[in-house]
Design a protein around this motif. Structure first.
Motif, mmCIF file in Angstrom:
data_model
loop_
_atom_site.group_PDB
_atom_site.id
_atom_site.type_symbol
_atom_site.label_atom_id
_atom_site.label_comp_id
_atom_site.label_asym_id
_atom_site.label_seq_id
_atom_site.Cartn_x
_atom_site.Cartn_y
_atom_site.Cartn_z
ATOM 1 N N UNK A 254 -57.314 19.869 -9.983
ATOM 2 C CA UNK A 254 -57.218 18.402 -9.954
ATOM 3 C C UNK A 254 -57.188 17.874 -8.525
ATOM 4 N N UNK A 255 -56.440 18.558 -7.658
ATOM 5 C CA UNK A 255 -56.345 18.110 -6.269
ATOM 6 C C UNK A 255 -57.696 18.242 -5.573
ATOM 7 N N UNK A 256 -58.387 19.346 -5.799
ATOM 8 C CA UNK A 256 -59.695 19.542 -5.181
ATOM 9 C C UNK A 256 -60.685 18.484 -5.664
ATOM 10 N N UNK A 257 -60.610 18.150 -6.943
ATOM 11 C CA UNK A 257 -61.491 17.120 -7.501
ATOM 12 C C UNK A 257 -61.205 15.758 -6.864
ATOM 13 N N UNK A 258 -59.939 15.471 -6.604
ATOM 14 C CA UNK A 258 -59.602 14.179 -5.997
ATOM 15 C C UNK A 258 -60.025 14.126 -4.526
ATOM 16 N N UNK A 259 -60.102 15.269 -3.858
ATOM 17 C CA UNK A 259 -60.562 15.287 -2.469
ATOM 18 C C UNK A 259 -62.020 14.878 -2.347
ATOM 19 N N UNK A 260 -62.786 15.109 -3.374
ATOM 20 C CA UNK A 260 -64.223 14.825 -3.320
ATOM 21 C C UNK A 260 -64.581 13.406 -3.754
ATOM 22 N N UNK A 261 -63.599 12.600 -4.101
ATOM 23 C CA UNK A 261 -63.888 11.224 -4.488
ATOM 24 C C UNK A 261 -64.255 10.405 -3.262
ATOM 25 N N UNK A 262 -65.288 9.600 -3.404
ATOM 26 C CA UNK A 262 -65.731 8.773 -2.277
ATOM 27 C C UNK A 262 -65.545 7.288 -2.530
ATOM 28 N N UNK A 263 -65.238 6.909 -3.751
ATOM 29 C CA UNK A 263 -65.038 5.487 -4.032
ATOM 30 C C UNK A 263 -63.543 5.158 -4.004
ATOM 31 N N UNK A 264 -63.243 3.963 -3.561
ATOM 32 C CA UNK A 264 -61.854 3.521 -3.434
ATOM 33 C C UNK A 264 -61.285 3.246 -4.821
ATOM 34 N N UNK A 265 -60.106 3.757 -5.151
ATOM 35 C CA UNK A 265 -59.544 3.564 -6.499
ATOM 36 C C UNK A 265 -59.268 2.097 -6.812
ATOM 37 N N UNK A 266 -59.709 1.651 -7.983
ATOM 38 C CA UNK A 266 -59.533 0.253 -8.390
ATOM 39 C C UNK A 266 -58.067 -0.130 -8.539
ATOM 40 N N UNK A 267 -57.262 0.764 -9.099
ATOM 41 C CA UNK A 267 -55.846 0.469 -9.310
ATOM 42 C C UNK A 267 -55.144 0.229 -7.978
ATOM 43 N N UNK A 268 -55.485 1.059 -6.998
ATOM 44 C CA UNK A 268 -54.886 0.906 -5.673
ATOM 45 C C UNK A 268 -55.338 -0.391 -5.018
ATOM 46 N N UNK A 269 -56.606 -0.723 -5.219
ATOM 47 C CA UNK A 269 -57.135 -1.959 -4.642
ATOM 48 C C UNK A 269 -56.433 -3.193 -5.213
ATOM 49 N N UNK A 270 -56.220 -3.222 -6.525
ATOM 50 C CA UNK A 270 -55.546 -4.383 -7.112
ATOM 51 C C UNK A 270 -54.086 -4.444 -6.694
ATOM 52 N N UNK A 271 -53.418 -3.320 -6.615
ATOM 53 C CA UNK A 271 -52.007 -3.304 -6.220
ATOM 54 C C UNK A 271 -51.833 -3.753 -4.776
ATOM 55 N N UNK A 272 -52.640 -3.205 -3.876
ATOM 56 C CA UNK A 272 -52.534 -3.578 -2.467
ATOM 57 C C UNK A 272 -52.979 -5.025 -2.276
ATOM 58 N N UNK A 273 -53.960 -5.465 -3.043
ATOM 59 C CA UNK A 273 -54.379 -6.869 -2.979
ATOM 60 C C UNK A 273 -53.257 -7.812 -3.383
ATOM 61 N N UNK A 274 -52.516 -7.454 -4.423
ATOM 62 C CA UNK A 274 -51.360 -8.264 -4.832
ATOM 63 C C UNK A 274 -50.289 -8.293 -3.748
#
Length: 124
Positions: free
Chosen positions: A51-71
């Motif tokens: 799971x950790x290796x799979x998350x290292x290869x993500x290149x798009x910004x997580x939507x949940x994080x974007x909405x939380x930080x935006x709030x």
């Protein structure tokens, strides 16, 4: 076939039995349970590594994080605007024009976070 060693030990115990007189469930399956537990822990850690290796290869910004930080940015901006209004009223009365170079703590976090995310190296 004789499977004995060519050396004889200095001390040998005689009169003992090879198996315990009273066997218990734990005694019979202790080694099997230990190996099974070790195997389960190994498989769980392998799953977490996958799971950790799979998350290292993500290149798009997580939507949940974007909405939380935006709030958080919106809340910070609104509270900073209210604090600035109070500050301007108090600075007019005191006449304090001494401004030092400070880090803007009210700057939005989301653009900075996206920039760091996009510049982070992708691990193999």
């Amino acid at each position: 076939m004789d499977f004995s060693l060519p050396l004889t030990p200095q001390y040998t115990q005689t009169g003992g039995t090879t198996k315990a007189a009273t066997s218990s469930l734990f005694g019979d399956y202790a080694i099997a349970a230990t190996i099974l537990f070790t195997l389960v822990v190994f498989l769980f850690e392998a799953y977490l590594n996958f799971r950790q290796r799979k998350s290292y290869h993500k290149t798009d910004f997580p939507r949940e994080l974007e909405t939380t930080v935006g709030n958080i940015d919106r809340e910070t901006k609104s509270s900073a605007a209210a604090a600035d209004n109070k500050k301007e009223e108090s600075s007019k009365s005191s006449g304090d024009d001494d401004k030092k170079d400070k880090v803007d703590r009210n700057a939005p976090i989301l653009p900075q976070l996206k920039s760091k995310f996009s510049h982070a190296p992708i691990l193999p």
